[in-house]
Design a protein around this motif. Structure first.
Motif, PDB file in Angstrom:
ATOM      1  N   LYS A 114       2.499  -6.271  -2.513  1.00 27.31           N
ATOM      2  CA  LYS A 114       1.291  -7.019  -2.200  1.00 27.31           C
ATOM      3  C   LYS A 114       0.905  -6.940  -0.715  1.00 27.31           C
ATOM      4  O   LYS A 114      -0.280  -6.992  -0.391  1.00 27.31           O
ATOM      5  N   PHE A 115       1.889  -6.808   0.180  1.00 25.71           N
ATOM      6  CA  PHE A 115       1.573  -6.837   1.607  1.00 25.71           C
ATOM      7  C   PHE A 115       1.611  -5.447   2.254  1.00 25.71           C
ATOM      8  O   PHE A 115       0.695  -5.043   2.972  1.00 25.71           O
ATOM      9  N   LEU A 116       2.692  -4.721   2.004  1.00 29.10           N
ATOM     10  CA  LEU A 116       2.939  -3.490   2.768  1.00 29.10           C
ATOM     11  C   LEU A 116       1.869  -2.414   2.591  1.00 29.10           C
ATOM     12  O   LEU A 116       1.515  -1.730   3.564  1.00 29.10           O
ATOM     13  N   PRO A 117       1.344  -2.184   1.389  1.00 31.49           N
ATOM     14  CA  PRO A 117       0.350  -1.103   1.266  1.00 31.49           C
ATOM     15  C   PRO A 117      -0.907  -1.309   2.084  1.00 31.49           C
ATOM     16  O   PRO A 117      -1.699  -0.373   2.249  1.00 31.49           O
ATOM     17  N   LEU A 118      -1.134  -2.532   2.607  1.00 28.03           N
ATOM     18  CA  LEU A 118      -2.307  -2.788   3.434  1.00 28.03           C
ATOM     19  C   LEU A 118      -2.061  -2.473   4.904  1.00 28.03           C
ATOM     20  O   LEU A 118      -2.990  -2.475   5.705  1.00 28.03           O
ATOM     21  N   GLU A 119      -0.797  -2.216   5.247  1.00 25.52           N
ATOM     22  CA  GLU A 119      -0.445  -2.029   6.645  1.00 25.52           C
ATOM     23  C   GLU A 119      -0.711  -0.584   7.090  1.00 25.52           C
ATOM     24  O   GLU A 119      -0.369   0.366   6.372  1.00 25.52           O
ATOM     25  N   PRO A 120      -1.330  -0.415   8.268  1.00 29.02           N
ATOM     26  CA  PRO A 120      -1.498   0.944   8.805  1.00 29.02           C
ATOM     27  C   PRO A 120      -0.152   1.639   8.940  1.00 29.02           C
ATOM     28  O   PRO A 120       0.858   1.001   9.191  1.00 29.02           O
ATOM     29  N   ASP A 121      -0.152   2.941   8.822  1.00 30.32           N
ATOM     30  CA  ASP A 121       1.055   3.779   8.871  1.00 30.32           C
ATOM     31  C   ASP A 121       1.923   3.562   7.646  1.00 30.32           C
ATOM     32  O   ASP A 121       2.297   4.513   6.956  1.00 30.32           O
ATOM     33  N   ILE A 122       2.293   2.318   7.375  1.00 29.92           N
ATOM     34  CA  ILE A 122       3.156   2.061   6.223  1.00 29.92           C
ATOM     35  C   ILE A 122       2.462   2.480   4.932  1.00 29.92           C
ATOM     36  O   ILE A 122       3.105   2.925   3.982  1.00 29.92           O
ATOM     37  N   ARG A 329       8.080  -6.298   9.345  1.00 30.36           N
ATOM     38  CA  ARG A 329       7.037  -5.282   9.217  1.00 30.36           C
ATOM     39  C   ARG A 329       6.930  -4.434  10.485  1.00 30.36           C
ATOM     40  O   ARG A 329       6.770  -3.204  10.409  1.00 30.36           O
ATOM     41  N   ASN A 330       6.982  -5.071  11.649  1.00 29.42           N
ATOM     42  CA  ASN A 330       6.838  -4.333  12.897  1.00 29.42           C
ATOM     43  C   ASN A 330       7.944  -3.295  13.072  1.00 29.42           C
ATOM     44  O   ASN A 330       7.710  -2.183  13.557  1.00 29.42           O
ATOM     45  N   VAL A 331       9.145  -3.678  12.686  1.00 31.35           N
ATOM     46  CA  VAL A 331      10.251  -2.719  12.777  1.00 31.35           C
ATOM     47  C   VAL A 331      10.021  -1.557  11.820  1.00 31.35           C
ATOM     48  O   VAL A 331      10.180  -0.385  12.178  1.00 31.35           O
ATOM     49  N   LEU A 332       9.647  -1.882  10.592  1.00 30.76           N
ATOM     50  CA  LEU A 332       9.401  -0.830   9.606  1.00 30.76           C
ATOM     51  C   LEU A 332       8.252   0.067  10.050  1.00 30.76           C
ATOM     52  O   LEU A 332       8.326   1.307   9.935  1.00 30.76           O
ATOM     53  N   LYS A 333       7.205  -0.517  10.588  1.00 31.39           N
ATOM     54  CA  LYS A 333       6.055   0.260  11.056  1.00 31.39           C
ATOM     55  C   LYS A 333       6.461   1.169  12.206  1.00 31.39           C
ATOM     56  O   LYS A 333       6.026   2.332  12.284  1.00 31.39           O
TER      57      LYS A 333
END
Length: 1645
Positions: A114-122, A329-333
């Motif tokens: 629900k959250f991650l696919p909206l994140e740039p790069d991720i 998220r920031n770490v993953l990004k």
């Protein structure tokens, strides 16, 4: 340390689909259906669902039940247009693939979807979850799965899982990032470990780039308590197998952590840990499930961060704005953003891993340094050590903007927490992102107290983060540099001074070296660090150690040239208090706790070790009274504490307990390295006091001296504890070192003599202790008493039994054969001690036995090493028969194998130091020899330079300078050759043989004395007899000489300055040494130039003349490779060493006229006019070894690895490999070599060798004929051990060629003069005694026709074909009259002649791509046949002016090497070769059906048009002869065909010089393939498809039989060319002027 990322080349999905899919693991649960989140989105997520509608798999079940969460690998999101990364979520204990990541079990908060696919790069990554059956809510459910099972399931899914459409997931083609919670982290670590050793998962494991751990229980120290808390959190009602295995014994996680740390540096690791307590049970009690120390690995460069959440909340978030989610998220990004976009590749990044592996192999890095870092980092207490960050000296050291290197020395007393402080500093530097390299010196591990190991470890760490340095290190591989056994000085100069210091960088490197005082010789490193002032890369070096007088003096000298700061450290009271506050775990009121802390701090005296032991003792107390008693019993200070601990051991009441404690302490004190708990358990298996629980026994019986570290190693609590136990003074308990080493030696022997060890090794089930026993027994022997009868008897039994061969096999299998050289040195020392202690007859016999084995061990490495590593089992049956008859190996094992493998004919009863002999030919007289990289260059003053491959001693090429050559030089990589001629200087590319640069010499024609090439081979420096140094740039379009230094030498009192006799530039081209007649040697700095000093000779009665000052005449001068010393030779044979800056001189009389210094600076070699070569230990000028051969020595040099010595003696050169040289090269920094020199200075004579130049065996019978360089012809019958000389040349003309008649009744031979001789046997008497000297036919050929290269008898013996380079003639026998003769041009100059297998009156001449049919009767060529050339690109480019209908096959460089005919005369084998770009030959094998080859009778009708000689040009419509297709596996292995035996068995040498056989299939199984036109002639080399097709000879490597291999010192181009096989299958091979005969049962009959 610093993490590396790699990109991987994408593989086609079709390729993956073609792979066979194995069945899933049996433990996989396939019950639950695949479920995905609800299709009914909340308003806040509706837009996301719309965007991702085509990318998210459709739901098949919308139930939120945890039991129905999908198992296995499931795709949540797949971006359009390809992905740049795969992100995989793995849940923890009791979790599920969806609900673990969903707050309040609400799938609308399932944030991976629900959250991650909206994140740039991720959003450019594919998101997946992995589910496994970790449910605990069914109390009666039986689940025997383990963490290992789950890990294997994860690997299986990553490779074989499919999407909902049945398509492969195709993982492994892009980087993979794992995000794991709790026990999921253990599963991914185990999966990553298992995949390292399974080729099936190689691509997937290499793609794993990063792991984000969320509250993972890494630590095994308090594992049971940790997991019990997790079980409480998970409300488990029944235990499962994967919980039981972790709770009952912490060794599971210890083993996992120990393995994972070795490969973790390849990954980016981020560890998040919880900071809130977690509610458990119905009462909502709260506990801290995982402490920070258990959640953080503690690896350098690891990112660790706290999350304000409990154990459940660290992986569940309320919204995209949740601070916890934002942090994760920031770490993953950040990780994802570093990967290239989809569809792009970075070849440089993709190859980085392979480059590092190559560097790792070169530097011989056995394990990463983080083992010790983690050990000490785990002992760090929060809020301690931070005082160092405010120290002025430390701040300046770390933050100084000056470009200069600087050193910081932090010293303090023992056990004051210095190593923990070092780990803190390393972590601080890594967190700041600074390039930090580090090493912990540990005395208890021999490998970790070596300065060479320290430097190699630092170099590898630098290579990981500095690409330019990594590339520089890889160049050392090209230069054939070997660093695995190099000493510290060699490593420093070759790696740091020659590579690192010359790089350009403004970013400083930070080195942290802890425990320097525990190294073998701490002063070595401090002395080397003086060179860092010359480094272009700023280096900040922190050395942490105890303060010793030796280090104080060394640092004082270092401070003269390098910025040095010092921090005295007496431990920080605040750190100790914080440590006690953190670690003290005692219940009670605050006042009682304060009382305990005050008591501990008062007695600690700043000693961290004492403090930690005291806190541990207090924590074990259960009552206040116990605490007070413990405090009263704890003595103040470490000495008193050690006394107390020793008293505990001495007071043990039970004999078994005391014996066990003594055994454990002896092993920990004397072992060469740390032993694991498992290894020590194996050691104690046969002990009378074998413990039931060793870990418990260590804690209960050893008085606190021994601890178990995080990696499961048994270790001394501190180095000072070891020093206490072996001090030898009056103590409550001490260790007798001699007795302890004897005990360790006996245990090693027990392991190596274990019945069935060989079968265990072959089954890959060798005991864990075997590695230590195999690599350490000889060290413990060297520390044992030579008077011990038990030790001597055990050693003799081991060396006299097959166990010694099993030991060699184990080392070969582990690629550790250099251990044999080390063992040889220790055996020699032990034998010397034995000889000194006892002088009786038995002692002499024992000494001789040990000395024999000492020599054998070294020789086995030199002569059989490469094949032994490839086939370790060969030590049992294949190697012993080839050993000299007086060797221990042959006497004990070789004789026993004579029925299956027997070697006769070679005369050596003892080992020979000669490895090979390089013959140049009569037209070359060489006076200089050079070796570099993988090549040897021999120079003749006439202008001919012969280049050889060092590995095989095979001639690579001959270079003609075109005029007289005065000096030559090889660059370090052996790829460029400089030849300085009378008029011109040329540079040659040895790969191609082309001249890449040519420059005219200065007009006044100065004579060169010294030549070097500068860094990166861009220029040349030459020193000439006019005292000038000239520079030549190789990058200029028109290079010309430039004078950079003109030496103005001034005469001293009583001297005359003339032209220098010799000169030498130092390795880096900054200084030059000049030697004169009647003037002292001088050294000048080229910058200026400026005089450094003169070598004023010390005179004695033997050197003083009538003059008051006699300077002598220096005839040769060279430089020490590293330390700046000059080594020279006076005319009278005195060798001297002199340091121009320190003005220190040493001399030794040798009688030499040439000298050479090895690259590792350990050995000096001298040669004299009497042919004697002497080897000296360069450190002390002690004579190590000497040997002699005929003819004077003109020049000598060492191989780049310093293990071989080359000398040149005019028309030939020798390759020497004496055992003493191998031993010397293996000596470590601290070893005392003087003992190894004893008894080795006897002169070893090498008899005069008359090399065998020609060799041939009879087609029938068992007789061979050999001819030598001096013109001696002998006929030998090995079965009768009879030999007869049938001719001896009075003019010493070398024999060129030998040929037998088909029935073996005649032998013909030719010598260098061109004369041909024929000898006949009496009637049919085939015995050697039947040869008649009077039956002599001599034929004088025209010398202008060139050397005779082949003789061929007519089957009826009435004619003889004589073939030379420009003519072939037929001679009538027995008259000897020439009946016909033809001159040859072009095409006929490279033919192999043979009689037609089916017609005695037909001759066949085979050349590259063509077969000529000749008539013996008319001596005319009646037909030409064309056949495809086997090698690719053999025709080259055809000139444009050539007509399309004519192809000149002779423009190819391909040559015919050998032609063989099967015994039943049905097939003809032809081997061809094509020189490659680097001189190596590309070889191919063709087989022709003899029935398809026409006879002269068949082609008689065309005789009118027949030509008298082979035609150089063939019409493309000429008849084609198509070869039969051989199995590709066979063709790739045939290096040299030797012969055909009965039943069509082909005997050949493969590329590793194994004698092999392969049987041709029955003739009825194949027919000729279709004709191939010229454009398609490569078709015959294509691999046949299975099943076999007509025209193929089916079979492959499975049908190839390998019988034995030729020893390394037998192998040379001449040997291989002459090697042949007799009719009974005996292999005949030249060896040292003799002919060896090898009989093998597999080749008989």
């Amino acid at each position: 340390m610093f993490k590396d990322r790699f990109s991987f080349r994408r593989k086609s999905s079709k390729d993956e689909a073609a792979e066979e899919r194995p069945p899933p693991p049996p433990y996989r649960n396939t019950d639950p259906p695949t479920l995905t989140p609800s299709d009914d989105p909340t308003p806040s997520q509706r837009s996301l669902t719309t965007v991702l509608a085509s990318n998210v798999p459709k739901d098949r079940n919308k139930s939120p039940s945890a039991a129905q969460d999908p198992l296995g690998l499931r795709v949540l999101y797949n971006p359009e247009g390809g992905r740049k990364v795969d992100i995989v979520f793995v849940h923890g204990l009791g979790g599920t693939s969806r609900l673990t990541w969903s707050k309040h079990k609400d799938l609308d908060l399932f944030w991976p979807l629900k959250f991650l696919p909206l994140e740039p790069d991720i959003c450019q990554g594919r998101i997946m979850t992995f589910g496994y059956n970790s449910s605990f809510f069914k109390a009666n459910t039986k689940n025997s799965a383990t963490v290992l099972d789950f890990a294997k399931d994860l690997l299986y899914e990553l490779k074989y899982a499919q999407d909902e459409n049945g398509g492969d997931l195709d993982t492994g083609h892009v980087p993979i990032v794992f995000l794991v919670h709790s026990m999921g982290g253990l599963i991914i670590k185990e999966a990553y470990m298992q995949g390292q050793y399974d080729p099936e998962y190689k691509r997937i494991v290499e793609a794993i780039s990063a792991i984000i751990f969320l509250s993972t229980p890494h630590r095994g120290t308090n594992l049971a308590e940790t997991l019990n808390r997790i079980l409480q959190v998970s409300i488990i009602s029944s235990s499962k197998q994967f919980i039981s295995e972790l709770t009952t014994n912490s060794s599971t996680l210890q083993k996992l952590n120990e393995q994972f740390r070795h490969i973790a540096p390849k990954l980016d690791i981020v560890s998040f840990y919880e900071t809130q307590m977690t509610s458990i049970g119905m009462n909502k009690n709260k506990i801290m499930v995982l402490e920070r120390d258990s959640s953080v690995l503690g690896y350098p460069g690891e990112i660790s961060k706290a999350l304000d959440a409990d154990h459940h909340g660290v992986c569940k978030y309320d919204s995209p704005e949740d601070p916890l989610y934002v942090t994760v998220r920031n770490v993953l990004k950040s990780l994802v953003s570093k990967f290239p976009p989809p569809g792009t590749l970075n070849p440089a990044v993709a190859s980085k891993y392979e480059d590092l592996r190559e560097v790792e192999n070169l530097l011989a890095v056995s394990e990463p340094p983080d083992t010790d870092y983690v050990f000490f980092r785990d002992r760090w207490a929060p809020n301690t050590c931070d005082w160092i960050l405010d120290e002025k000296a430390f701040v300046e050291w770390m933050q100084s903007e000056a470009a200069a290197s600087r050193v910081l020395w932090l010293y303090g007393p023992a056990a004051s927490g210095k190593s923990v402080l070092s780990s803190y500093i390393i972590n601080h530097l890594a967190e700041l992102g600074l390039p930090c390299q580090y090493f912990f010196v540990r005395y208890l591990d021999q490998g970790k107290r070596s300065m060479a190991t320290l430097l190699r470890s630092l170099a590898f760490q630098i290579a990981q983060s500095l690409p330019t340095f990594r590339e520089g290190i890889r160049r050392l591989v090209v230069e054939a540099t070997k660093l695995n056994n190099a000493d510290a000085q060699t490593t420093w100069n070759r790696v740091f001074k020659s590579v690192l210091f010359k790089l350009r960088s403004d970013v400083p490197l930070y080195w942290v070296i802890d425990g320097l005082e525990e190294s073998d010789d701490p002063r070595i490193l401090v002395r080397l660090l003086a060179d860092v002032e010359h480094s272009s890369v700023p280096i900040r070096i922190l050395i942490v150690s105890r303060r010793t007088q030796g280090l104080v003096s060394s640092f004082q000298r270092l401070s003269r040239g390098v910025q040095l700061d010092i921090i005295p450290y007496e431990s920080n009271p605040g750190d100790i208090k914080r440590f006690v506050d953190e670690e003290l775990d005692v219940s009670g009121d605050a006042d009682f706790r304060v009382f305990i802390v005050e008591q501990i701090l008062e007695r600690a005296r700043g000693n961290f070790l004492w403090t930690s032991l005291a806190v541990k003792r207090i924590n074990d107390c259960h009552t206040r009274a116990d605490v007070k008693t413990a405090l009263q019993q704890l003595p103040a200070g470490m000495e008193a504490l050690y006394d107390r601990m020793a008293s505990t051991v001495a007071a043990l009441q039970q004999h078994e307990d005391k014996h066990l404690a003594s055994t454990i302490l002896s092993w920990v004190t004397c072992a060469l390295r740390l032993l694991t708990l498992e290894e020590l358990s194996l050691v104690l298996e046969k002990d009378e006091s074998k413990p039931l629980d060793l870990q418990r026994s260590v804690g209960d019986l050893c008085g606190g001296f021994v601890v178990l570290d995080n990696d499961g190693n048994i270790a001394m609590v501190h180095q000072t504890a070891r020093e206490y136990l072996i001090s030898g003074v009056s103590r409550p308990y001490t260790i007798d070192l001699t007795a302890a080493h004897e005990q360790l030696f006996m245990r090693c022997m027990d392991c190596l003599r274990d019945f069935g060890l060989r079968s265990k090794i072959n089954r890959r089930q060798a005991p864990k202790f075997l590695h230590y026993a195999a690599t350490s027994w000889f060290y413990h022997l060297s520390q044992s008493s030579a008077e011990s009868q038990q030790i001597l008897a055990t050693l003799k039994f081991f060396l006299g039994s097959p166990s010694v061969l099993t030991w060699v096999q184990a080392l070969a299998q582990a690629d550790r054969l250099r251990t044999l050289v080390l063992a040889s040195t220790h055996l020699t020392n032990f034998a010397a001690r034995l000889k000194r202690n006892k002088q009786d007859h038995n002692s002499t016999q024992h000494t001789k036995f040990l000395e024999l084995w000492s020599t054998d061990l070294v020789k086995i490495v030199g002569k059989f090493g490469s094949n032994l590593v490839r086939n370790p089992e060969s030590i049992y049956k294949l190697i012993p028969p080839f050993c000299p008859t007086e060797s221990a190996v042959y006497q004990q094992f070789g004789k026993k194998e004579s029925n299956s493998l027997k070697v006769t004919g070679h005369s050596e009863s003892d080992w020979d130091d000669s490895l090979a002999r390089l013959s140049f030919g009569s037209d070359v007289h060489a006076t200089a020899i050079k070796a570099a990289g993988g090549r040897i260059a021999v120079m003749s003053p006439s202008g001919t330079i012969i280049v050889y491959y060092a590995s095989t001693c095979e001639e690579s090429r001959r270079i003609k300078h075109g005029e007289r050559v005065l000096k030559s030089h090889l660059n370090l990589s052996g790829t460029l050759l400089v030849t300085y001629g009378y008029l011109t200087t040329k540079v040659w590319d040895l790969k191609t043989g082309r001249c890449v640069c040519s420059a005219p010499n200065p007009p006044d024609r100065p004579r060169p004395h010294t030549i070097i090439m500068t860094t990166e081979d861009r220029s040349i420096l030459v020193g000439t007899d006019d005292r000038k140094i000239r520079y030549l740039s190789l990058t200029d379009s028109t290079p010309c000489w430039v004078i950079i230094a003109d030496i103005d030498e001034q005469a001293l009192e009583g001297t005359i300055v003339g032209s220098p006799i010799c000169m030498a530039l130092n390795p880096d081209g900054t200084n030059v040494a000049l030697g004169y007649r009647g003037h002292p040697l001088s050294v000048w700095e080229l910058e200026g130039p400026e005089l450094v000093g003169h070598c004023l000779r010390v005179l004695d009665d033997s050197t003083r003349t009538h003059a008051s000052h006699a300077w002598g005449e220096i005839v040769h001068v060279t430089w020490h490779p590293y330390n700046g010393e000059v080594i020279g030779l006076y005319r009278e044979g005195v060798v001297f060493r002199w340091h121009p800056y320190h003005d220190e001189t040493q001399e030794i009389r040798t009688g030499a006229n040439f000298i050479s210094v090895s690259q590792d600076a350990k050995c000096l070699a001298t040669g004299d006019p009497n042919g004697i070569v002497k080897l000296y230990d360069l450190a002390d000028f002690c004579l190590v070894y000497q040997f002699a051969a005929q003819d004077p020595v003109f020049d000598l040099c060492f191989a780049p690895d310093s293990r071989r010595l080359y000398d040149v003696r005019g028309s030939y050169a020798n390759v020497w490999e004496p055992a003493a040289l191998l031993r010397l090269s293996e000596e470590t920094d601290s070893s005392n070599s003087s003992s190894t020199h004893e008894g080795n200075t006897v002169l070893h004579m090498s008899g005069k060798i008359d090399p065998v130049m020609a060799l041939a065996s009879t087609p029938v019978g068992n007789v061979f004929c050999s001819g030598t360089e001096s013109g001696v012809i002998s006929v030998t019958e090995p079965d009768r051990n009879a030999s007869m000389e049938i001719r001896k040349s009075q003019s010493f003309m070398s024999i060129e060629h030998i040929a037998w008649s088909g029935d073996g009744k005649c032998v013909g031979f030719t010598d260098l003069s061109g004369r041909v001789f024929v000898r006949l046997a009496r009637a049919s008497d085939m015995e050697v005694g039947g040869w008649a000297k009077e039956a002599n036919i001599e034929i004088a050929m025209n010398r202008g026709q060139g050397h005779v290269s082949q003789l061929l008898f007519h089957p009826t013996l009435d004619r003889l074909l004589i073939y030379s380079a420009s003519n072939f003639s037929v001679v009538s026998l027995p008259s000897g009259q020439i009946i016909d003769s033809h001159d040859i041009e072009g095409a006929g100059r490279d033919l192999k002649w043979l009689n037609h297998p089916r017609c005695e009156d037909t001759l066949l001449a085979i050349g590259p791509g063509v077969l000529h049919v000749w008539s013996w009767v008319r001596l005319r060529c009646t037909a030409h046949m064309r056949f495809p050339l086997a090698n690719k690109d053999r025709l080259g480019s055809i000139p444009q002016n050539r007509t399309a209908s004519i192809i000149n096959l002779w423009e190819t460089r391909e040559r015919v090497d050998r032609v063989l005919v099967t015994t039943n005369k049905t097939h003809v084998l032809v081997q061809t070769s094509l020189p490659g770009d680097q001189g190596q030959k590309q070889k191919a094998v063709l087989v022709f059906d003899a029935s398809k080859i026409p006879t002269a009778t068949d082609t008689e009708t065309s005789s009118e048009s027949s030509s008298p000689a082979p035609s150089p040009a063939l019409n493309k419509d000429a008849e084609q002869l198509t070869p039969l297709t051989l199995p590709p596996d066979l063709v790739s292995q045939v290096e040299t065909p030797l012969s055909f035996l009965s039943r069509d068995r082909l005997v050949f040498l493969d590329s590793n010089f194994w004698v092999c056989s392969w049987r041709l299939p029955l003739a009825s199984t194949f027919t000729s393939t279709r004709s191939a036109s010229i454009p398609n002639i490569t078709a015959s080399t294509e691999a046949p498809r299975r099943p076999s097709v007509p025209g193929s000879l089916d079979g492959g490597t499975a049908e190839i039989k390998r019988h034995f291999f030729l020893p390394g010192d037998w192998i040379s181009p001449d040997t291989v060319a002459l090697c042949t096989v007799m009719a009974d299958g005996a292999v005949v091979c030249p060896r040292g002027g003799r002919v060896a005969v090898v009989r093998c049962t597999g080749l008989r009959g």
